[in-house]
Structures are given as structure tokens and as C-alpha cells.
Write a protein that holds these residues in place. Structure first.
Motif, PDB file in Angstrom:
ATOM      1  N   ASP A 104      41.535  34.217  42.986  1.00  0.00           N
ATOM      2  CA  ASP A 104      41.724  35.659  43.113  1.00  0.00           C
ATOM      3  C   ASP A 104      40.368  36.250  42.745  1.00  0.00           C
ATOM      4  N   GLN A 126      40.090  43.212  44.072  1.00  0.00           N
ATOM      5  CA  GLN A 126      40.559  41.828  43.954  1.00  0.00           C
ATOM      6  C   GLN A 126      41.145  41.383  45.292  1.00  0.00           C
ATOM      7  N   LEU A 179      44.010  30.712  41.058  1.00  0.00           N
ATOM      8  CA  LEU A 179      45.404  31.039  41.370  1.00  0.00           C
ATOM      9  C   LEU A 179      46.377  30.083  40.685  1.00  0.00           C
ATOM     10  N   THR A 222      37.316  37.297  38.395  1.00  0.00           N
ATOM     11  CA  THR A 222      37.743  36.210  39.280  1.00  0.00           C
ATOM     12  C   THR A 222      38.562  35.193  38.481  1.00  0.00           C
ATOM     13  N   LYS A 254      42.851  37.582  47.139  1.00  0.00           N
ATOM     14  CA  LYS A 254      43.156  36.157  47.070  1.00  0.00           C
ATOM     15  C   LYS A 254      42.411  35.451  48.204  1.00  0.00           C
TER      16      LYS A 254
END
Length: 351
Positions: free
Chosen positions: A66, A59, A121, A118, A61
Motif C-alpha cells: 500500500d 495511498q 499488504l 508505505t 495498493k
């Protein structure tokens, strides 16, 4: 230049070699590998069974997201960005990745917005699926990974995204492999009607334009996706495990919203987001692609796709088109992984 590959007769890695590569690279996990006592790969065309999965989802950002992704192969290898389509996921490249990794490439496969692990955010971000969102997502993703240059390849939505990247950032995306060729679009061009037969192929686009369609897709996501797989690849005899391995990615909480937004935007039924206006203006000019490119098409693609002759002139650099025979449908990387991987290895030599 047009080339034809008979997938059932031509392989550059056999099944045993592919299985060894996958095991050595630690790319796969298998639900039954411990008890089977046999090779974890089937004997059919070097394609692994649906019980094999990518073993390490990372993962990071990046931009608004993310992003969940796979990153395999030598860390200092030439990066190859592989982009999946709808309604598929990163496992479309399950047998492509070990081939490229064994050849020394760093293989990076992200889940698109609305897929897999995914996530957005912020809860306040519009769940937008217009064309340019994915382009911006991929640039932000590459920035987050601190990758300046890569080869990019994809199919379905992924082919469109890959083409937009190669067209607008040729200094960063140095070569392209695109299934079904040049798929960059615009709302303006999509306003023009097609022939009735061609319109029929887009039945789900019109279904998604309705409230009933959105409710139906939300209620029957897996069933709908399986139908699309069957229609798009009528000769691909995938099993339940292969389908459900990817269908899990469609359980993403934003998947339906992103899918509906994408198809409504194409028809001009959903507005563009202002932050993407400049990108859409550039893409609406249908820019030529100057980087070395190989386009591909399966001989049994049941999904809407353009004739290769219609887009050949959009590729102004070194270019070849490959027809892949043997009953290969829309999900070419998963149905013909050796042919897809070979195209990437070959286009890299043209840079």
C-alpha cells in the motif's frame, strides 16, 4: 558530453517565483506560515525551510504494498516519477516538484518500501530489500496508477531503481535523470574486493552485516541517518527541521528490516527471493540504457560514487553528464533543486 553548472550563480527560477508556484499548486504546508508574515521560502538558493511539507499524501495498493505517494501538477501532464534514496524520503524533492508542476508535468513521488506511509499488504511478506524488489515495486505502482509511460529520475537507491527501470522497460520509462550515473549491481560483482580506501567508505555496509549493526541501527535510526547525511553532504548546512521532516519517514515499522536486507544482500549475506530471480538475472548482465539520459554529480559528494567516465558508455542513446558545483553533496535534488529540475526539463526535450 559533459556540462558544468555553478549552482550558486545559475538559477532558472528565483525564490519568490518558486514560493508563488508552490502556493498556487497547493503543494506545501508550513508549521509557521500563518504567523510569520513573510515569504514561506528562504532566500538561500531558492530552497524552502524544513517547516514546509507535502500537504497531500495519497495511498494506493500496488503489488505487495500500500504505497504512500505525492501526485502533483496537471493530471494530464507528462508523468515524472521521482525516486528517493536511503536514508532520505520524498522531501528530497520538495523544491523540485513545484518547478516541474509549473512547467506542466505531473509529478509522482512514492515512498519506497520501508519508508513513510508505505506498508506491506500482508504480515507474511518477506521484508526483502534486494535490488529487484524496488524495481518490481515501481512497475506495480505505475500499473496501479494506470500510467503507461513516464520520465524517471532519482538519486542514491532511487538512481539505481530508476536505472533498472529505464534499462529493462525503455518502452515505459522514456527518459532518465540519474545522480551518480549507472548504479545497477549484482551479488557477483559485489564479491570482488575494492581498494582499502574505497572499502572504508562502505563502513556502514559492514556494520549492517552484523547483529550488533542491526540492533544499533534500530536503536539509533535517526542519529545514524543524520550522520550519513553529514558525511554524504559535508557542505550542506541543513537545519534540524529539514532533517526531522524526512527522519519521520524512517519510523516506518519495516524500515530497519528493509535497510539491513538491502546491504546484506549486496554482500551475498542475504539470499535472493525466488520471485525476483528473473529480474536479477537480467540486471546482472548490466544492460545498456538506450533512452535519453542526463547523469549528474555534485562537486562535494561525500558518499561512494563512480567516476562518470566509468559508466558513460552504458548510455547508448542521447546522453550528457552534468557536474553541479557550489558545494553540492549526495542529496543533489534537495541541495540543488533548480539544477535537478532543469535536467528533467532538458531530458524531456530529447525524447
Amino acid at each position: 558530453m559533459t556540462e558544468t553548472t555553478n549552482f550558486k550563480r545559475r538559477h532558472f527560477l528565483n525564490t519568490a517565483a518558486l514560493g508563488l508556484v508552490a502556493a498556487q499548486m497547493g503543494l506545501l504546508t508550513s508549521a509557521n506560515a500563518a504567523s510569520s508574515g513573510t515569504s514561506s521560502l528562504s532566500t538561500a538558493a531558492g530552497i524552502s525551510p524544513g517547516t514546509n511539507c507535502f500537504s497531500d499524501i495519497k495511498q494506493i495498493k500496488a503489488g505487495l504494498l500500500d504505497v504512500g505517494y505525492v501526485d502533483v501538477g496537471p493530471a494530464h501532464g507528462i508523468p515524472v516519477l521521482l525516486i528517493h534514496g536511503w536514508p532520505y524520503d520524498i522531501h528530497a524533492f520538495i523544491d523540485v516538484a513545484p518547478i516541474l508542476a509549473a512547467a506542466g508535468y505531473r509529478v509522482i513521488i512514492p515512498h519506497l518500501r520501508g519508508y513513510g506511509s508505505t506498508r506491506f499488504l500482508s504480515n507474511d511478506t518477506l521484508r526483502n530489500g534486494q535490488q529487484a524488489t524496488f524495481t518490481a515495486d515501481m512497475v506495480a505502482f505505475m500499473d496501479a496508477l494506470k500510467i503507461d509511460q513516464a520520465i524517471v529520475a532519482g538519486f542514491d537507491w532511487g538512481a539505481r531503481i530508476a536505472a533498472t527501470l529505464a534499462a529493462l522497460w525503455p518502452q515505459r520509462f522514456k527518459a532518465l535523470v540519474s545522480v551518480s550515473g549507472y548504479l545497477i549491481g549484482s551479488q557477483e560483482i559485489n564479491r570482488k574486493p575494492l581498494s582499502p580506501k574505497a572499502e572504508l567508505q562502505w563502513w556502514y555496509q559492514y556494520y549492517f552485516a552484523t547483529e550488533r549493526g542491526e540492533l544499533g541501527y534500530r536503536a539509533n535510526t535517526h542519529e545514524f541517518a543524520r550522520l550519513i547525511w553529514e558525511l554524504a553532504s559535508p557542505q550542506w548546512k541543513f537545519d534540524d527541521a529539514t532533517f526531522f521532516r524526512s527522519a519521520k519517514s524512517l519510523d516506518n515499522p519495516d524500515h530497519v528490516a528493509i535497510s539491513i536486507s538491502n546491504y546484506r544482500w549486496r554482500l551475498g549475506l542475504a539470499p535472493s527471493e525466488a520471485r525476483y530471480d528473473e529480474l536479477e538475472k537480467q540486471l546482472a548482465k548490466f544492460p545498456d540504457i538506450s533512452v535519453p539520459t542526463i547523469t549528474m554529480e555534485g562537486d562535494a559528494n561525500g558518499a561512494p560514487h563512480p567516476d562518470p567516465k566509468a559508466y558513460a558508455k552504458k548510455f547508448t542513446g542521447k546522453y550528457a553528464h552534468r557536474s553541479v558545483n557550489g558545494g553540492i553533496g549526495h542529496n543533489l535534488p534537495q541541495e540543488a533543486p533548480q539544477a535537478f529540475a532543469q535536467a528533467i526539463l532538458d531530458v524531456a526535450k530529447l525524447i
